[in-house]
Design a protein around this motif. Structure first.
Motif, PDB file in Angstrom:
ATOM      1  N   THR A  66      23.020   1.157 -14.973  1.00  0.00           N
ATOM      2  CA  THR A  66      21.781   1.327 -14.215  1.00  0.00           C
ATOM      3  C   THR A  66      20.779   0.219 -14.492  1.00  0.00           C
ATOM      4  O   THR A  66      19.832   0.032 -13.730  1.00  0.00           O
ATOM      5  N   GLY A  67      20.971  -0.504 -15.608  1.00  0.00           N
ATOM      6  CA  GLY A  67      20.004  -1.507 -16.001  1.00  0.00           C
ATOM      7  C   GLY A  67      18.756  -0.920 -16.625  1.00  0.00           C
ATOM      8  O   GLY A  67      17.802  -1.640 -16.931  1.00  0.00           O
ATOM      9  N   GLU A  68      18.741   0.396 -16.844  1.00  0.00           N
ATOM     10  CA  GLU A  68      17.552   1.057 -17.369  1.00  0.00           C
ATOM     11  C   GLU A  68      17.358   0.744 -18.855  1.00  0.00           C
ATOM     12  O   GLU A  68      18.318   0.565 -19.602  1.00  0.00           O
ATOM     13  N   THR A  69      16.099   0.716 -19.260  1.00  0.00           N
ATOM     14  CA  THR A  69      15.753   0.503 -20.659  1.00  0.00           C
ATOM     15  C   THR A  69      15.942   1.798 -21.442  1.00  0.00           C
ATOM     16  O   THR A  69      15.634   2.889 -20.953  1.00  0.00           O
ATOM     17  N   VAL A  70      16.453   1.663 -22.657  1.00  0.00           N
ATOM     18  CA  VAL A  70      16.692   2.799 -23.543  1.00  0.00           C
ATOM     19  C   VAL A  70      15.829   2.610 -24.789  1.00  0.00           C
ATOM     20  O   VAL A  70      15.934   1.587 -25.466  1.00  0.00           O
ATOM     21  N   VAL A  71      14.968   3.581 -25.071  1.00  0.00           N
ATOM     22  CA  VAL A  71      14.120   3.549 -26.262  1.00  0.00           C
ATOM     23  C   VAL A  71      14.643   4.581 -27.258  1.00  0.00           C
ATOM     24  O   VAL A  71      14.878   5.740 -26.893  1.00  0.00           O
ATOM     25  N   ILE A  72      14.835   4.158 -28.507  1.00  0.00           N
ATOM     26  CA  ILE A  72      15.378   5.033 -29.550  1.00  0.00           C
ATOM     27  C   ILE A  72      14.427   5.044 -30.740  1.00  0.00           C
ATOM     28  O   ILE A  72      14.055   3.983 -31.256  1.00  0.00           O
ATOM     29  N   GLU A  73      14.019   6.228 -31.156  1.00  0.00           N
ATOM     30  CA  GLU A  73      13.171   6.392 -32.338  1.00  0.00           C
ATOM     31  C   GLU A  73      13.950   7.193 -33.379  1.00  0.00           C
ATOM     32  O   GLU A  73      14.450   8.286 -33.080  1.00  0.00           O
ATOM     33  N   ASN A  74      14.083   6.639 -34.574  1.00  0.00           N
ATOM     34  CA  ASN A  74      14.809   7.301 -35.663  1.00  0.00           C
ATOM     35  C   ASN A  74      13.841   7.926 -36.650  1.00  0.00           C
ATOM     36  O   ASN A  74      12.738   7.411 -36.861  1.00  0.00           O
ATOM     37  N   GLN A  75      14.283   9.022 -37.268  1.00  0.00           N
ATOM     38  CA  GLN A  75      13.439   9.663 -38.269  1.00  0.00           C
ATOM     39  C   GLN A  75      14.282  10.406 -39.282  1.00  0.00           C
ATOM     40  O   GLN A  75      15.124  11.226 -38.912  1.00  0.00           O
ATOM     41  N   TYR A  76      14.069  10.140 -40.541  1.00  0.00           N
ATOM     42  CA  TYR A  76      14.690  10.932 -41.602  1.00  0.00           C
ATOM     43  C   TYR A  76      13.914  12.243 -41.762  1.00  0.00           C
ATOM     44  O   TYR A  76      12.699  12.300 -41.528  1.00  0.00           O
ATOM     45  N   GLY A  77      14.612  13.288 -42.166  1.00  0.00           N
ATOM     46  CA  GLY A  77      13.957  14.564 -42.453  1.00  0.00           C
ATOM     47  C   GLY A  77      13.570  15.310 -41.196  1.00  0.00           C
ATOM     48  O   GLY A  77      14.228  15.206 -40.148  1.00  0.00           O
ATOM     49  N   ASN A  78      12.467  16.093 -41.279  1.00  0.00           N
ATOM     50  CA  ASN A  78      12.013  16.921 -40.166  1.00  0.00           C
ATOM     51  C   ASN A  78      11.162  16.117 -39.185  1.00  0.00           C
ATOM     52  O   ASN A  78      10.418  15.209 -39.590  1.00  0.00           O
ATOM     53  N   THR A  79      11.249  16.442 -37.914  1.00  0.00           N
ATOM     54  CA  THR A  79      10.415  15.789 -36.909  1.00  0.00           C
ATOM     55  C   THR A  79       8.944  16.107 -37.163  1.00  0.00           C
ATOM     56  O   THR A  79       8.601  17.156 -37.730  1.00  0.00           O
ATOM     57  N   ASP A  80       8.072  15.194 -36.726  1.00  0.00           N
ATOM     58  CA  ASP A  80       6.637  15.416 -36.885  1.00  0.00           C
ATOM     59  C   ASP A  80       5.902  14.880 -35.664  1.00  0.00           C
ATOM     60  O   ASP A  80       6.464  14.172 -34.826  1.00  0.00           O
ATOM     61  N   HIS A  81       4.623  15.218 -35.568  1.00  0.00           N
ATOM     62  CA  HIS A  81       3.827  14.819 -34.411  1.00  0.00           C
ATOM     63  C   HIS A  81       3.674  13.301 -34.334  1.00  0.00           C
ATOM     64  O   HIS A  81       3.598  12.736 -33.235  1.00  0.00           O
ATOM     65  N   ASP A  82       3.608  12.637 -35.489  1.00  0.00           N
ATOM     66  CA  ASP A  82       3.448  11.189 -35.508  1.00  0.00           C
ATOM     67  C   ASP A  82       4.595  10.501 -34.784  1.00  0.00           C
ATOM     68  O   ASP A  82       4.388   9.621 -33.937  1.00  0.00           O
ATOM     69  N   HIS A  83       5.831  10.898 -35.105  1.00  0.00           N
ATOM     70  CA  HIS A  83       6.983  10.272 -34.456  1.00  0.00           C
ATOM     71  C   HIS A  83       7.093  10.680 -32.983  1.00  0.00           C
ATOM     72  O   HIS A  83       7.558   9.882 -32.157  1.00  0.00           O
ATOM     73  N   LEU A  84       6.674  11.887 -32.633  1.00  0.00           N
ATOM     74  CA  LEU A  84       6.661  12.289 -31.227  1.00  0.00           C
ATOM     75  C   LEU A  84       5.712  11.387 -30.440  1.00  0.00           C
ATOM     76  O   LEU A  84       6.047  10.919 -29.343  1.00  0.00           O
ATOM     77  N   GLY A  85       4.530  11.144 -31.015  1.00  0.00           N
ATOM     78  CA  GLY A  85       3.577  10.263 -30.345  1.00  0.00           C
ATOM     79  C   GLY A  85       4.124   8.858 -30.186  1.00  0.00           C
ATOM     80  O   GLY A  85       3.967   8.223 -29.129  1.00  0.00           O
ATOM     81  N   LYS A  86       4.780   8.350 -31.232  1.00  0.00           N
ATOM     82  CA  LYS A  86       5.390   7.019 -31.139  1.00  0.00           C
ATOM     83  C   LYS A  86       6.456   6.988 -30.048  1.00  0.00           C
ATOM     84  O   LYS A  86       6.537   6.034 -29.260  1.00  0.00           O
ATOM     85  N   LEU A  87       7.295   8.007 -30.026  1.00  0.00           N
ATOM     86  CA  LEU A  87       8.379   8.061 -29.044  1.00  0.00           C
ATOM     87  C   LEU A  87       7.833   7.964 -27.626  1.00  0.00           C
ATOM     88  O   LEU A  87       8.326   7.182 -26.808  1.00  0.00           O
ATOM     89  N   LEU A  88       6.799   8.747 -27.328  1.00  0.00           N
ATOM     90  CA  LEU A  88       6.235   8.754 -25.972  1.00  0.00           C
ATOM     91  C   LEU A  88       5.498   7.449 -25.679  1.00  0.00           C
ATOM     92  O   LEU A  88       5.542   6.947 -24.551  1.00  0.00           O
ATOM     93  N   THR A  89       4.838   6.883 -26.696  1.00  0.00           N
ATOM     94  CA  THR A  89       4.145   5.607 -26.510  1.00  0.00           C
ATOM     95  C   THR A  89       5.135   4.495 -26.191  1.00  0.00           C
ATOM     96  O   THR A  89       4.937   3.704 -25.261  1.00  0.00           O
TER      97      THR A  89
END
Length: 317
Positions: A66-89
């Protein structure tokens, strides 16, 4: 006597990759095909610490078909709001078509957010929650690895609404779905792809920017192809010329006359094994379509068998 069954044990990612950024993220970028295989897509050109404004995404890649861009955010341990915000940003900043959050454990509220985004969010973005797992059999020091999909888009291809597809798009998707099944039967370890409503289906030739593909052309015609389009036009031509030097041997092995094309307007090159067809895809009978699928699977098998080792052995750096 009671029979003892060894248990599967989970281990923290840190037991293999002590540092998330320098260890796991770099390993994932180098082995991005493993993640693509789990999702049924072809990922390539994975780059770590890609800039997004004043921040940087863990991995940014491209989906080949598709040529679409893929964004991947990695996180050790439990998910948190900080990484959710980064992912969406990062997803917004890169206009991503695929947004993937990898974490060892997903909090229920974060799973709910991704499920809601897949249900009610932007229709052209697919959100995934994936748990990377390090595994061992009880009593063994050997470690294995797998991806566990926690959240995925509804019906996976939510952007493809049946009522919105033309007859031609329907025909392409059905044709390539059958092609995937037929080729998978020939090559059980092949990455079984999810076809879309396009006139082509491609997969990696083992080198970033180089792909095998089945393609319908306007003539009408159908072909099995090797398409060379890395980010460096000079490298594209070097790969093409290196293979063309062996053209007599390749064509003799395949017992076929291939079409060797430089495509300067696209800064790409193509090697094509063509098959003329009398009708467009919507006009093919069931028998004609079945014969074309069988030809495509058999021809690709021979084509890949001959060319893939040659591509892997090229030194055009």
């Amino acid at each position: 006597m009671e029979r003892y069954v060894a248990q599967i044990q989970d281990h923290n990612l840190r037991t293999v990759w002590e540092n998330e950024e320098r260890g796991f993220t770099r390993w994932l970028a180098e082995n991005i095909d493993l993640l693509g295989s789990e999702l049924g897509i072809e990922l390539e050109d994975a780059r770590t610490e890609e800039a997004v404004g004043d921040f940087s995404s863990d991995i940014v890649a491209r989906e080949m078909n598709t040529g679409e861009t893929v964004v991947i955010e990695n996180q050790y341990g439990n998910t948190d709001h900080d990484h959710l915000g980064k992912l969406l940003t990062y997803s917004s900043g890169k206009n991503a078509g695929f947004t993937i959050w990898l974490a060892e454990n997903f909090r229920p509220e974060h799973r709910s957010v991704l499920e809601w985004l897949n249900e009610s969010g932007p229709k052209d973005v697919k959100f995934f929650a994936i748990k990377p797992r390090v595994l061992s059999i009880e009593g063994s020091d050997e470690r294995g690895f797998e991806f566990e999909i926690v959240v995925e888009p509804n019906d996976w291809e939510r952007e493809i609404v049946d009522d919105s597809l033309t007859e031609t798009e329907h025909s392409y998707r059905e044709f390539f779905a059958e092609m995937v099944d037929t080729y998978s039967a020939r090559r059980p370890t092949w990455n079984k792809l999810k076809p879309g409503p396009r006139n082509y289906l491609t997969f990696s030739a083992g080198t970033s920017g180089v792909s095998f593909g089945w393609v319908f052309h306007q003539t009408p015609g159908f072909s099995v192809e090797l398409y060379i389009q890395t980010s460096d036009p000079d490298r594209n031509l070097a790969i093409f010329e290196a293979l063309k030097e062996e053209s007599d041997k390749i064509e003799s092995n395949l017992d076929a006359e291939l079409i060797w094309q430089r495509l300067p307007e696209k800064a790409a090159c193509r090697i094509k094994w063509a098959k003329p067809i009398e009708r467009r895809i919507t006009e093919l009978s069931m028998d004609q379509r079945a014969q074309l699928i069988e030809w495509g699977a058999e021809t690709m098998d021979e084509f890949q068998e001959d060319l893939e080792p040659r591509i892997r052995s090229l030194d055009v750096s």
